[in-house]
Scaffold this motif. Sequence first.
Motif, PDB file in Angstrom:
ATOM      1  N   THR A 303     123.329 106.852  -9.111  1.00  0.00           N
ATOM      2  CA  THR A 303     124.275 106.624 -10.603  1.00  0.00           C
ATOM      3  C   THR A 303     123.428 105.777 -11.662  1.00  0.00           C
ATOM      4  OG1 THR A 303     124.833 104.342  -9.767  1.00  0.00           O
ATOM      5  CG2 THR A 303     126.365 106.005  -8.938  1.00  0.00           C
ATOM      6  N   ASP A 305     123.857 103.452 -13.277  1.00  0.00           N
ATOM      7  CA  ASP A 305     123.921 101.590 -13.056  1.00  0.00           C
ATOM      8  C   ASP A 305     122.984 101.369 -11.735  1.00  0.00           C
ATOM      9  OD1 ASP A 305     125.527 102.341 -11.205  1.00  0.00           O
ATOM     10  OD2 ASP A 305     127.187 101.002 -11.587  1.00  0.00           O
ATOM     11  N   THR A 309     127.728  99.603  -9.240  1.00  0.00           N
ATOM     12  CA  THR A 309     129.298  99.594  -9.151  1.00  0.00           C
ATOM     13  C   THR A 309     129.771  99.899  -7.586  1.00  0.00           C
ATOM     14  OG1 THR A 309     129.596 100.775 -11.496  1.00  0.00           O
ATOM     15  CG2 THR A 309     131.350 100.793  -9.744  1.00  0.00           C
TER      16      THR A 309
ATOM     17  N   LEU B 111     129.485 107.204 -11.292  1.00  0.00           N
ATOM     18  CA  LEU B 111     129.282 105.751 -11.075  1.00  0.00           C
ATOM     19  C   LEU B 111     129.581 105.263  -9.638  1.00  0.00           C
ATOM     20  CD1 LEU B 111     130.215 103.761 -14.127  1.00  0.00           C
ATOM     21  CD2 LEU B 111     128.074 104.099 -13.220  1.00  0.00           C
TER      22      LEU B 111
END
Lengths: 750, 306
Positions: A303, A305, A309, B111
Amino acid sequence: MPDLLIELFSEEIPARMQGRARDDLRRLVTDGLVAAGLTYASAGAFSTPRRLVLTIEGLSAQSPTLREERKGPKADAPAAAIEGFVRSTGLTRDQLELRDDKKGQVYFAVLEKPGRPAGVIVAEVLEETIRTFPWPKSMRWGTGTLRWVRPLHSILCILTDEAGAQTVPLEVEGITAANTTAGHRFLSPGRFAVTSFDDYRAKLKRAHVVLDSAEREAMIWAEAGNLAFARGLEVVEDRGLLTEVAGLVEWPVVLMGEIGEEFLSLPPEVLQTSMREHQKFFSVKNPRTGRIEGFVTVANNATADHGATILKGNRKVLSARLSDARFFWENDLRTVTAQGLEGMGAGLAHVTFHNKLGSQADRVARIAALAREIAPLVGAQPDLAAEAARVVKADLQSAMVGEFPELQGVMGGYYARAAGLPEAVANACKAHYSPLGPSDEVPTDPVSVAVALADKIDTLTGFWWIDEKPTGSKDPFALRRAALGVVRLVLANKVRLRLLDVILAGYEPFDRQLRWELECEEQDADVEAAKRLDVPVSVFQDWRSKIAQEKRQRNGPSDFERRLFEIDLSNVPHPGASLLAFFHDRLKVYLRDQGIRHDVIDACLAMPGNDDLTLLVKRAEALAAFLKSDDGTNLIQGFKRANNILTQAEAKDGVEYSYGADPKFAETEEERALFAALDAAEAAIAPAMQAEDFAAAMAAMAALRGPIDAFFTAVQINTDNAVVRRNRLNLLSRIRQTCLSVADLTRIEG
Amino acid sequence: MTQTAPRSFQEIILRLQAYWAAQGCAVLQPYDMEVGAGTFHPATTLRALGNRPWAAAYVQPSRRPTDGRYGENPNRLQHYYQYQVIIKPSPANLQDLYLGSLQAIGIDLGLHDIRFVEDDWESPTLGAWGLGWEVWCDGMEVSQFTYFQQVGGHDCRPVSGELTYGLERLAMYVLGIDHVMDMPFNDPDAPIALKYGDVFAQTEREYSRWNFDQADTAMLLKHFEDAEAECDRILAAPALDPKTGKTIPMAHPAYDQCIKASHLFNLLDARGVISVTERQAYIGRVRALARKCADAFVTTEAGGAA
C-alpha cells in the motif's frame, strides 16, 4: 520437443489444500500423457491462492504410430465368422491379408494406429483431469455442473516449441483455454498473454505474483527475521503456519507490530495460540526475557502508506482477541484460587467421555486408582500420583481450554501452580498427554510417568472393553498412538513392569461394573418375579436361593454363576490378552524403525516374560548385536543344522531326544570337545540369564560355534550303531536347549 | 470507486442498500420474526431452492440470546443486524461485486488487506451447507461469502451466492469505534444525534436478564412443541384447498413455525436447560422441520415447480 504450460485460474483455493493439489495435478496429467504414448523430460507444479500451475519440459510432439496384428479365422471358415472378424477390426475384407499357417491359410488384420499430435492428447488428458480432480471438498457454482474447489475462471494451456507458442484447443464447461492469465487481484488486475513458462513466471512477477510457494515462504521467513532482528527480537519458528500463510498471499508483504503492555502477563502459549489460530500471526520473542512481545503478519497488498493502515487494523483485532484471552485467564485464575483445581474440574461429572465408558469424572477416578497402582513401579509416591491424576483433566473445564482446546494440559500446569499444588502435580498436568507421537518428547518425572501411563492404559482397556478396537486405517480414538505412548514411556524410562498385570488392573473397574450390572439384572428379575407372584421380594429371594441350592447340588453351578465365574477367572481368555498383542505390534513397529529386524523381535517375543517390555528390548538389542557378529551368524547356522537333523530324526523315530547324552559314548575328540563346551556354556549362560546379562549369555553361546562346526565336520550323526546315534541326537538336543534358553533362534531367518 | 468515509451506522446500511439496488437486487425488508441470522429469512432459505433466478438484499435483525452481555461487552450483542445478499445463479463476478460493496462503504482497497480465507458454512438446524470464505479486512472478519450447495437436504441447482455482513462489527471498523455503544447511529451532526447505545443499551440489558434468568422455560418448551406440531400439521394438510378449489401448499406458514422452533431452542439454550446430549436431539428436530418445509416449497411455483 515442445514444452507444456497449464494454469487453472480460480477463486481462492484453501491454503491447506494447495500442496496436495500440486502433486495431484502433476501426477494425473503426466500419467495421462504417458498412458497415451507421450514422453517428457521433467515436470514441475506450482500454486498460489488463485492458481494451480503445471509446467512440462521436453514433451514428445506426437505419440508413436502403433502397429497391431490380429489373427482371424481360417480362409475356409464360414462366411459369417469372417464377416464378424472384419467388423471387429473396422477394416474391409480386401484389407485383410491371407497368410500361411500350420493348419492352412489364415486371415490376418494389420491395424495401424497413427500417432496423434501432443496438443490433442493434452486437451483430452487435461479435460479428464479437471473433471475428476480429487479435491477433498469440491463445489458447483452458477448454473454449471462442473465441480472444482471454488469457481474456476480460466484455463491457460500452451505448447511452446522453436516455432512459438500454440494454444491447445480445449473447452470445459464454457471455459475456453487461452494463452492469457491475470495478475494480482489488487496490484495488477489486468490480463496478459504469455509464450512460455519462463515468460509466464517473469510476467507474473511483474504483475505482483510470486508463483512458487517455496519462494514465498523463503521471502516471508527472511523478511520476518530481518524485521525482528532490527529490534533485537526473534521470530518463533512455525513451519505449518509459514506454509499456510504462503498459501494465502500472492505478493507477501511482511509487517511487524508490538503486543500491548497489558497482555504481556499472559502465558506465552496463550499469546502464541491465540495469534496463530485467530490471526495467523507469527509470534516474536524477546530472547533476553523469553517473553512473546510482538507479532508478524503477512499481508497480500503493498500500500501507499507502507502497510500503516493494515497494521493498525490488525493491532486492533489482536487487542480485541487478547482481551478475550485475558478475560478467560483471569476468570480461570479466580476459579482456581477460590475452589482449587479439583473444584474447577467439578463439572467433569456432567461431561460424557464416551456413552459406554461413563463421564470424564468416572474416567478421572479410574486413572487415579490406576496411577496409584503404577506409581511404585516407576518410582513415584502413590499418594502424589493419585493426587495428580485427580486434577490433570480439570483444565478441560476452564474457559481458556474451552476456547483453545489445544492448550489442554498446558493451562492445567499454570492453574495447578496458581492453586499451590506441588510442582510434580503441575508438571503431570502438562506432561500426562505425552508422548503424542513417535518423535514427541517422553516425560521423565516419575509422577508424570505414572499418570501418563494410567491415562493411556485406561483409554486402551476401556475401548477394548467395549470392543472399539482399531481396524485397518480406522482408529478414531487414536488407540495406536496411546499404545505407542505406553511403549515409549516404558522404554525411555527403563521401567520394569509386567504389562499384563497393569492391563488387568486397568480392566478391574470395568470387570467390577459388569459384575454389578449382572447382579442388578438378577435383582430386577427377582423384583419382577416377586410382583408376578405377589409376594415380597425378600420372600421370593429366599425361595429362590433354597431352590437354587438344591438345583446346584443336583446340576452344578447355574448359568448366572457360570457367567460370573468366567469373568473372575484369569485362566479363561481375557480381552487383556489381545491388548497385550496390540502392544507387541506397536513395539514391533517402533523397534523396526530403530533398525531391529522383525525376526529378532519375534525370537524374543516367544520367550517367557514378554510383557516386560524393557526386558524384551534388552534381549532383542543383545540378540541383534550378536547376529551382526561373525560368531553369531555361524552359530545360527550350526544351531539350525542341529535343530533340523534333530527334528527330522524325532519325526522319523517318533520320540523326543531331550535327555541323557553321555560323554562315555563319545567316539571322537570333537564329540568330547563339544560336551566340554556345552558344560562350560551352560554354566556361564544360566547365571548370566539370571542377571539379565543377555550380552554375556550370548557371548557364552558364541563360544559353542567352534566346537559345533568341528563336530559336524568330523562326526556322522546317523551311524549304524543305535546307541551312538541316540547319544549324538541327545547331544544335539543339548545344543538346542542351550541356545533356546537365550532366545527362540528357530525364528531367525536366513 | 472508493467513496468518502461514511459518518454513521445508518449511512453504512444506506450505502449498502443503494449499492446492491444498483446491482439489480430487490431490496427487501427484514423478516418479521425472531431469527438467529439473515440466512433464516425465507428470501434466502427457501428462495435458494428450485431453479428460478433470484436476487435480493436486505437487513435482518438477528437474535442470539447466548451472546447477551448486558450491553457491556464492546463487541457482543444478543440483538444485532446482518446485511444479507443472495443471488441465484451466483454470477461469475460475485467476488468483484462484493469488493465493490466494500468500496461503497468507504474501504479503500489500495490501503487495506482484503483476504478470502477458507471457511465452509454449515447450518445443522437448516440442513444446509456451502463452500466459501470468511473475508478478512486487515485481519478482521468482515463478511461470510458462501456458495450454497444444499438447503433443507436439497441440492441447490442452480447454486446461489450468499454474502453476509455483520453490520455492527463492519461499521465499528469503518468508523473507527472501539465500543459498539459509542457508535454514531445517525449523523453525529444531526440536531438529535443518537449513538448505538442510545438506541440499544437499555434493550441489551433487559433482554440479557430475560434471556439468561427470567424466560419461563416450561412455557418455552411448550411453545417449542406447539410450533413443531403446527409445522407438521400445516404440511400434512392436503395441498388442495376445498374453499377455493386451488392447489395451495402452505410452505411459508409452515416455515414460520420452523423459524419459531429454532428461536425457542436458542432461548432454551441460553437458559441453560438443554444438556449436551439433548442439544443434538433438538437441533435434529428443527432440521427435520426445515427439511419438510423445503420439500413442500419445491412443489410450489416459487420453488420452481411447473
